[in-house]
Design a protein around this motif. Structure first.
Motif, PDB file in Angstrom:
ATOM      1  N   LYS A  25       0.839  -1.209   0.000  1.00 30.56           N
ATOM      2  CA  LYS A  25       0.000   0.000   0.000  1.00 30.56           C
ATOM      3  C   LYS A  25       0.870   1.254   0.000  1.00 30.56           C
ATOM      4  N   ALA A  26       1.934   1.261   0.787  1.00 26.78           N
ATOM      5  CA  ALA A  26       2.817   2.427   0.854  1.00 26.78           C
ATOM      6  C   ALA A  26       3.479   2.704  -0.488  1.00 26.78           C
ATOM      7  N   VAL A  27       3.932   1.650  -1.173  1.00 28.72           N
ATOM      8  CA  VAL A  27       4.563   1.810  -2.482  1.00 28.72           C
ATOM      9  C   VAL A  27       3.559   2.373  -3.476  1.00 28.72           C
ATOM     10  N   ARG A  28       2.347   1.852  -3.458  1.00 29.63           N
ATOM     11  CA  ARG A  28       1.320   2.327  -4.396  1.00 29.63           C
ATOM     12  C   ARG A  28       0.882   3.753  -4.058  1.00 29.63           C
ATOM     13  N   ASP A  29       0.672   4.031  -2.761  1.00 28.35           N
ATOM     14  CA  ASP A  29       0.254   5.366  -2.348  1.00 28.35           C
ATOM     15  C   ASP A  29       1.303   6.422  -2.672  1.00 28.35           C
ATOM     16  N   ALA A  30       2.589   6.038  -2.661  1.00 29.69           N
ATOM     17  CA  ALA A  30       3.665   6.969  -2.988  1.00 29.69           C
ATOM     18  C   ALA A  30       3.730   7.258  -4.490  1.00 29.69           C
ATOM     19  N   GLY A  31       2.988   6.492  -5.276  1.00 26.25           N
ATOM     20  CA  GLY A  31       2.954   6.710  -6.716  1.00 26.25           C
ATOM     21  C   GLY A  31       4.196   6.223  -7.444  1.00 26.25           C
ATOM     22  N   ILE A  32       4.961   5.315  -6.839  1.00 26.84           N
ATOM     23  CA  ILE A  32       6.198   4.839  -7.465  1.00 26.84           C
ATOM     24  C   ILE A  32       6.066   3.420  -8.006  1.00 26.84           C
ATOM     25  N   TRP A  33       4.952   2.743  -7.731  1.00 30.37           N
ATOM     26  CA  TRP A  33       4.762   1.357  -8.153  1.00 30.37           C
ATOM     27  C   TRP A  33       4.597   1.296  -9.658  1.00 30.37           C
ATOM     28  N   VAL A  34       5.372   0.429 -10.319  1.00 31.86           N
ATOM     29  CA  VAL A  34       5.233   0.162 -11.745  1.00 31.86           C
ATOM     30  C   VAL A  34       4.642  -1.229 -11.936  1.00 31.86           C
ATOM     31  N   SER A  35       5.242  -2.229 -11.268  1.00 33.84           N
ATOM     32  CA  SER A  35       4.727  -3.580 -11.291  1.00 33.84           C
ATOM     33  C   SER A  35       5.394  -4.379 -10.182  1.00 33.84           C
ATOM     34  N   GLY A  36       4.923  -5.569  -9.971  1.00 36.03           N
ATOM     35  CA  GLY A  36       5.534  -6.428  -8.975  1.00 36.03           C
ATOM     36  C   GLY A  36       4.685  -7.657  -8.729  1.00 36.03           C
ATOM     37  N   HIS A  37       5.357  -8.715  -8.310  1.00 33.11           N
ATOM     38  CA  HIS A  37       4.663  -9.961  -8.009  1.00 33.11           C
ATOM     39  C   HIS A  37       5.438 -10.749  -6.977  1.00 33.11           C
ATOM     40  N   SER A  38       4.697 -11.502  -6.204  1.00 32.19           N
ATOM     41  CA  SER A  38       5.290 -12.516  -5.349  1.00 32.19           C
ATOM     42  C   SER A  38       5.365 -13.779  -6.191  1.00 32.19           C
ATOM     43  N   LEU A  39       6.435 -14.539  -6.028  1.00 25.17           N
ATOM     44  CA  LEU A  39       6.576 -15.763  -6.810  1.00 25.17           C
ATOM     45  C   LEU A  39       6.050 -16.963  -6.026  1.00 25.17           C
ATOM     46  N   ALA A  40       5.538 -17.942  -6.735  1.00 27.21           N
ATOM     47  CA  ALA A  40       5.033 -19.159  -6.110  1.00 27.21           C
ATOM     48  C   ALA A  40       6.182 -19.894  -5.421  1.00 27.21           C
ATOM     49  N   ASP A  41       5.836 -20.844  -4.584  1.00 33.21           N
ATOM     50  CA  ASP A  41       6.809 -21.608  -3.816  1.00 33.21           C
ATOM     51  C   ASP A  41       7.907 -22.181  -4.696  1.00 33.21           C
ATOM     52  N   LEU A  42       9.092 -22.266  -4.156  1.00 37.68           N
ATOM     53  CA  LEU A  42      10.266 -22.756  -4.873  1.00 37.68           C
ATOM     54  C   LEU A  42      10.044 -24.140  -5.483  1.00 37.68           C
ATOM     55  N   THR A  43       9.212 -24.959  -4.866  1.00 43.77           N
ATOM     56  CA  THR A  43       8.974 -26.315  -5.376  1.00 43.77           C
ATOM     57  C   THR A  43       8.246 -26.316  -6.717  1.00 43.77           C
ATOM     58  N   THR A  44       7.680 -25.177  -7.125  1.00 48.64           N
ATOM     59  CA  THR A  44       6.972 -25.097  -8.406  1.00 48.64           C
ATOM     60  C   THR A  44       7.892 -24.706  -9.555  1.00 48.64           C
ATOM     61  N   ALA A  45       9.157 -24.417  -9.259  1.00 50.28           N
ATOM     62  CA  ALA A  45      10.089 -23.925 -10.271  1.00 50.28           C
ATOM     63  C   ALA A  45      10.524 -25.039 -11.226  1.00 50.28           C
ATOM     64  N   THR A  46      10.771 -24.653 -12.447  1.00 54.82           N
ATOM     65  CA  THR A  46      11.352 -25.528 -13.459  1.00 54.82           C
ATOM     66  C   THR A  46      12.472 -24.752 -14.134  1.00 54.82           C
ATOM     67  N   THR A  47      13.613 -25.397 -14.298  1.00 56.29           N
ATOM     68  CA  THR A  47      14.770 -24.746 -14.900  1.00 56.29           C
ATOM     69  C   THR A  47      15.014 -25.314 -16.289  1.00 56.29           C
ATOM     70  N   VAL A  48      15.267 -24.431 -17.249  1.00 52.40           N
ATOM     71  CA  VAL A  48      15.579 -24.830 -18.623  1.00 52.40           C
ATOM     72  C   VAL A  48      16.998 -24.368 -18.932  1.00 52.40           C
ATOM     73  N   GLN A  49      17.780 -25.289 -19.441  1.00 53.83           N
ATOM     74  CA  GLN A  49      19.118 -24.969 -19.915  1.00 53.83           C
ATOM     75  C   GLN A  49      19.259 -25.545 -21.313  1.00 53.83           C
ATOM     76  N   VAL A  50      20.107 -24.936 -22.123  1.00 49.96           N
ATOM     77  CA  VAL A  50      20.390 -25.454 -23.456  1.00 49.96           C
ATOM     78  C   VAL A  50      21.857 -25.864 -23.469  1.00 49.96           C
ATOM     79  N   ASP A  51      22.096 -27.141 -23.793  1.00 53.53           N
ATOM     80  CA  ASP A  51      23.472 -27.632 -23.769  1.00 53.53           C
ATOM     81  C   ASP A  51      24.204 -27.222 -25.048  1.00 53.53           C
ATOM     82  N   GLU A  52      25.474 -27.591 -25.137  1.00 53.50           N
ATOM     83  CA  GLU A  52      26.316 -27.171 -26.252  1.00 53.50           C
ATOM     84  C   GLU A  52      25.816 -27.653 -27.607  1.00 53.50           C
ATOM     85  N   SER A  53      25.074 -28.771 -27.622  1.00 57.29           N
ATOM     86  CA  SER A  53      24.545 -29.280 -28.891  1.00 57.29           C
ATOM     87  C   SER A  53      23.202 -28.642 -29.255  1.00 57.29           C
TER      88      SER A  53
END
Length: 108
Positions: A25-53
């Motif tokens: 509320k303070a960030v929004r009331d100050a008029g400085i909020w652009v965007s933001g989110h809380s992220l879901a629990d770490l157990t929901t994460a998926t990591t993607v990597q691309v190997d050398e091939s």
């Protein structure tokens, strides 16, 4: 951008939901909020990597060997680093073993 890093171990003083609501509320009331989110629990994460091939490798969970994980973020519009640091210090995520990293958003 305020990057909210949560401690992976139990925080010494967990933040109450009311503290987050008040901060948001303070960030929004100050008029400085652009965007933001809380992220879901770490157990929901998926990591993607691309190997050398060029093949995609998908792994459940984050690929991180740290004591902190990204818990959420705020993008704020403030005039300078000092003001951003003041808002970061007010963030409940900066306490209890957490941290808030302040980084400018790159402009291209």
């Amino acid at each position: 951008m305020l990057l909210i890093q949560s401690a992976t171990s139990q925080p010494s003083e967990p933040c109450a939901v009311e503290e987050w609501i008040a901060y948001d509320k303070a960030v929004r009331d100050a008029g400085i909020w652009v965007s933001g989110h809380s992220l879901a629990d770490l157990t929901t994460a998926t990591t993607v990597q691309v190997d050398e091939s060029g093949d995609r490798v998908v792994t459940d969970g984050p690929f991180a060997e740290t004591r902190e994980v990204l818990g959420g973020y705020y993008v704020i519009d403030v005039p300078d680093l000092d003001v951003a640091l003041d808002w970061a210090a007010r963030c409940p995520g900066a306490r209890g073993g957490g941290a808030v990293t302040v980084r400018p958003v790159a402009e291209f």
